[in-house]
Design a protein around this motif. Structure first.
Motif, PDB file in Angstrom:
ATOM      1  N   GLY A 167      -5.024 -17.781-121.973  1.00  0.00           N
ATOM      2  CA  GLY A 167      -5.978 -17.286-120.943  1.00  0.00           C
ATOM      3  C   GLY A 167      -7.096 -16.332-121.648  1.00  0.00           C
ATOM      4  O   GLY A 167      -8.178 -16.242-121.553  1.00  0.00           O
ATOM      5  N   ASP A 168      -6.219 -15.449-122.674  1.00  0.00           N
ATOM      6  CA  ASP A 168      -7.251 -14.322-123.475  1.00  0.00           C
ATOM      7  C   ASP A 168      -7.599 -14.503-124.728  1.00  0.00           C
ATOM      8  O   ASP A 168      -7.898 -13.689-125.423  1.00  0.00           O
ATOM      9  CB  ASP A 168      -6.893 -12.823-123.187  1.00  0.00           C
ATOM     10  CG  ASP A 168      -5.494 -12.730-123.544  1.00  0.00           C
ATOM     11  OD1 ASP A 168      -4.746 -13.612-123.984  1.00  0.00           O
ATOM     12  OD2 ASP A 168      -4.863 -11.644-123.322  1.00  0.00           O
ATOM     13  N   GLY A 169      -6.664 -15.621-125.530  1.00  0.00           N
ATOM     14  CA  GLY A 169      -6.868 -15.740-126.813  1.00  0.00           C
ATOM     15  C   GLY A 169      -6.012 -14.820-127.613  1.00  0.00           C
ATOM     16  O   GLY A 169      -6.091 -14.763-128.821  1.00  0.00           O
ATOM     17  N   ALA A 170      -5.115 -14.052-127.142  1.00  0.00           N
ATOM     18  CA  ALA A 170      -4.469 -13.329-128.011  1.00  0.00           C
ATOM     19  C   ALA A 170      -3.219 -14.038-128.701  1.00  0.00           C
ATOM     20  O   ALA A 170      -2.757 -14.991-128.160  1.00  0.00           O
ATOM     21  CB  ALA A 170      -3.590 -12.119-127.040  1.00  0.00           C
ATOM     22  N   MET A 171      -2.973 -13.702-129.768  1.00  0.00           N
ATOM     23  CA  MET A 171      -2.026 -14.315-130.740  1.00  0.00           C
ATOM     24  C   MET A 171      -0.683 -14.050-130.074  1.00  0.00           C
ATOM     25  O   MET A 171      -0.168 -12.790-130.066  1.00  0.00           O
ATOM     26  CB  MET A 171      -1.935 -13.890-132.024  1.00  0.00           C
ATOM     27  CG  MET A 171      -1.025 -14.371-133.071  1.00  0.00           C
ATOM     28  SD  MET A 171      -0.979 -16.068-133.200  1.00  0.00           S
ATOM     29  CE  MET A 171      -2.441 -16.307-134.401  1.00  0.00           C
ATOM     30  N   GLU A 172       0.063 -14.988-129.756  1.00  0.00           N
ATOM     31  CA  GLU A 172       1.360 -14.797-129.213  1.00  0.00           C
ATOM     32  C   GLU A 172       2.637 -15.120-130.401  1.00  0.00           C
ATOM     33  O   GLU A 172       2.347 -15.923-131.249  1.00  0.00           O
ATOM     34  CB  GLU A 172       1.432 -15.876-128.114  1.00  0.00           C
ATOM     35  CG  GLU A 172       1.507 -15.062-126.475  1.00  0.00           C
ATOM     36  CD  GLU A 172       2.082 -15.847-125.796  1.00  0.00           C
ATOM     37  OE1 GLU A 172       2.612 -15.271-124.707  1.00  0.00           O
ATOM     38  OE2 GLU A 172       2.155 -17.186-125.745  1.00  0.00           O
ATOM     39  N   VAL A 173       3.626 -14.424-130.138  1.00  0.00           N
ATOM     40  CA  VAL A 173       4.780 -14.455-131.141  1.00  0.00           C
ATOM     41  C   VAL A 173       5.998 -14.480-130.371  1.00  0.00           C
ATOM     42  O   VAL A 173       6.174 -14.086-129.420  1.00  0.00           O
ATOM     43  CB  VAL A 173       4.371 -13.386-132.234  1.00  0.00           C
ATOM     44  CG1 VAL A 173       3.275 -13.173-133.024  1.00  0.00           C
ATOM     45  CG2 VAL A 173       4.816 -12.090-131.499  1.00  0.00           C
ATOM     46  N   LEU A 174       6.947 -14.962-131.211  1.00  0.00           N
ATOM     47  CA  LEU A 174       8.388 -15.313-130.990  1.00  0.00           C
ATOM     48  C   LEU A 174       9.032 -13.926-131.789  1.00  0.00           C
ATOM     49  O   LEU A 174       9.073 -14.210-133.199  1.00  0.00           O
ATOM     50  CB  LEU A 174       9.147 -16.366-131.090  1.00  0.00           C
ATOM     51  CG  LEU A 174      10.467 -16.535-130.654  1.00  0.00           C
ATOM     52  CD1 LEU A 174      10.510 -16.420-128.983  1.00  0.00           C
ATOM     53  CD2 LEU A 174      11.006 -17.863-131.211  1.00  0.00           C
ATOM     54  N   LEU A 175       9.602 -12.837-131.216  1.00  0.00           N
ATOM     55  CA  LEU A 175      10.306 -11.935-131.794  1.00  0.00           C
ATOM     56  C   LEU A 175      11.852 -12.154-131.603  1.00  0.00           C
ATOM     57  O   LEU A 175      12.003 -12.027-130.253  1.00  0.00           O
ATOM     58  CB  LEU A 175       9.903 -10.663-131.365  1.00  0.00           C
ATOM     59  CG  LEU A 175      10.471  -9.273-131.831  1.00  0.00           C
ATOM     60  CD1 LEU A 175      10.047  -9.168-133.348  1.00  0.00           C
ATOM     61  CD2 LEU A 175      10.040  -7.857-131.156  1.00  0.00           C
ATOM     62  N   GLU A 176      12.467 -12.226-132.579  1.00  0.00           N
ATOM     63  CA  GLU A 176      13.836 -12.569-132.434  1.00  0.00           C
ATOM     64  C   GLU A 176      14.642 -11.818-133.588  1.00  0.00           C
ATOM     65  O   GLU A 176      14.119 -11.372-134.417  1.00  0.00           O
ATOM     66  CB  GLU A 176      14.120 -14.020-132.650  1.00  0.00           C
ATOM     67  CG  GLU A 176      13.835 -14.688-133.790  1.00  0.00           C
ATOM     68  CD  GLU A 176      13.932 -16.174-134.020  1.00  0.00           C
ATOM     69  OE1 GLU A 176      13.953 -16.754-133.017  1.00  0.00           O
ATOM     70  OE2 GLU A 176      13.943 -16.815-135.082  1.00  0.00           O
ATOM     71  N   LEU A 177      16.032 -11.812-133.039  1.00  0.00           N
ATOM     72  CA  LEU A 177      17.102 -11.084-134.173  1.00  0.00           C
ATOM     73  C   LEU A 177      17.319 -12.164-134.976  1.00  0.00           C
ATOM     74  O   LEU A 177      17.627 -13.388-134.814  1.00  0.00           O
ATOM     75  CB  LEU A 177      18.185 -10.619-133.182  1.00  0.00           C
ATOM     76  CG  LEU A 177      18.131  -9.481-132.392  1.00  0.00           C
ATOM     77  CD1 LEU A 177      19.253  -9.299-131.619  1.00  0.00           C
ATOM     78  CD2 LEU A 177      17.497  -8.230-132.843  1.00  0.00           C
ATOM     79  N   VAL A 178      17.395 -11.847-136.448  1.00  0.00           N
ATOM     80  CA  VAL A 178      17.780 -12.861-137.366  1.00  0.00           C
ATOM     81  C   VAL A 178      19.097 -12.987-137.430  1.00  0.00           C
ATOM     82  O   VAL A 178      20.084 -12.382-137.067  1.00  0.00           O
ATOM     83  CB  VAL A 178      17.405 -11.928-138.731  1.00  0.00           C
ATOM     84  CG1 VAL A 178      17.834 -13.170-139.942  1.00  0.00           C
ATOM     85  CG2 VAL A 178      16.022 -11.709-138.862  1.00  0.00           C
TER      86      VAL A 178
END
Length: 178
Positions: A167-178
């Protein structure tokens, strides 16, 4: 340089967004969000995990006597008639409880400032209040999350880049616990 990102929101909206995302990250173990939000959430989450690790074993076990209602096979309270009134029947039981030391109690209250209440709904009872339960997030932090990271000095979360949002070209990430 600024100490935090404003994320294009007013302060109350920003605090609510970050609290929500931190709660969901620590409850589910991972969230999908934008890169800038993830970097802000990571700061708060890692601080809470470090706090939980520091106060993990800071409690004492105390034995107390408690009055518990007697229940029948169906789980209903057993009633007896006393002076013409129906009164629940009680028995005294010895219980062992955990009593937080003052610093752990303070840590629990600091965590509760950040966490939103989490209600777990069973799959078969969707849309019903029955059999839902409140999750004690500080207890989860002390009992489940902190023991995993005891031998680790920071770096409790990981950011994995997924790609740009359509939609807006924002960089998406997956934030997870190690």
């Amino acid at each position: 340089m600024a100490k935090y990102r404003k994320l294009g929101r007013t302060s109350d909206q920003r605090k609510a967004l970050l609290r929500n995302q931190v709660t969901n990250l620590l409850y589910h173990g991972h969230i999908r969000t934008t890169e800038t939000k993830a970097k802000e959430v990571r700061k708060i989450a890692e601080g809470l995990i470090a706090l939980a690790i520091r106060e993990k074993d800071n409690f004492e076990t105390v034995t107390v006597t408690a009055k518990v209602p007697v229940k029948d096979a169906n789980g209903k309270r057993v009633k007896e008639v006393v002076d013409g009134h129906k009164v629940s029947k009680y028995q005294e039981v010895e219980k062992e409880i955990r009593k937080d030391m003052p610093s752990r109690l303070h840590a629990r209250r600091q965590m509760l400032k950040v966490f939103y209440p989490v209600t777990e709904v069973p799959e078969e009872g969707k849309g019903r209040k029955k059999k839902t339960k409140q999750i004690d997030m500080p207890a989860k932090m002390f009992d489940e999350i902190a023991p995993k990271y005891v031998n680790r000095n920071g770096g409790y979360t990981r950011i994995i880049k997924i790609g740009e949002r359509k939609g807006d070209g924002a960089m998406e990430v997956l934030l997870e616990l190690v």
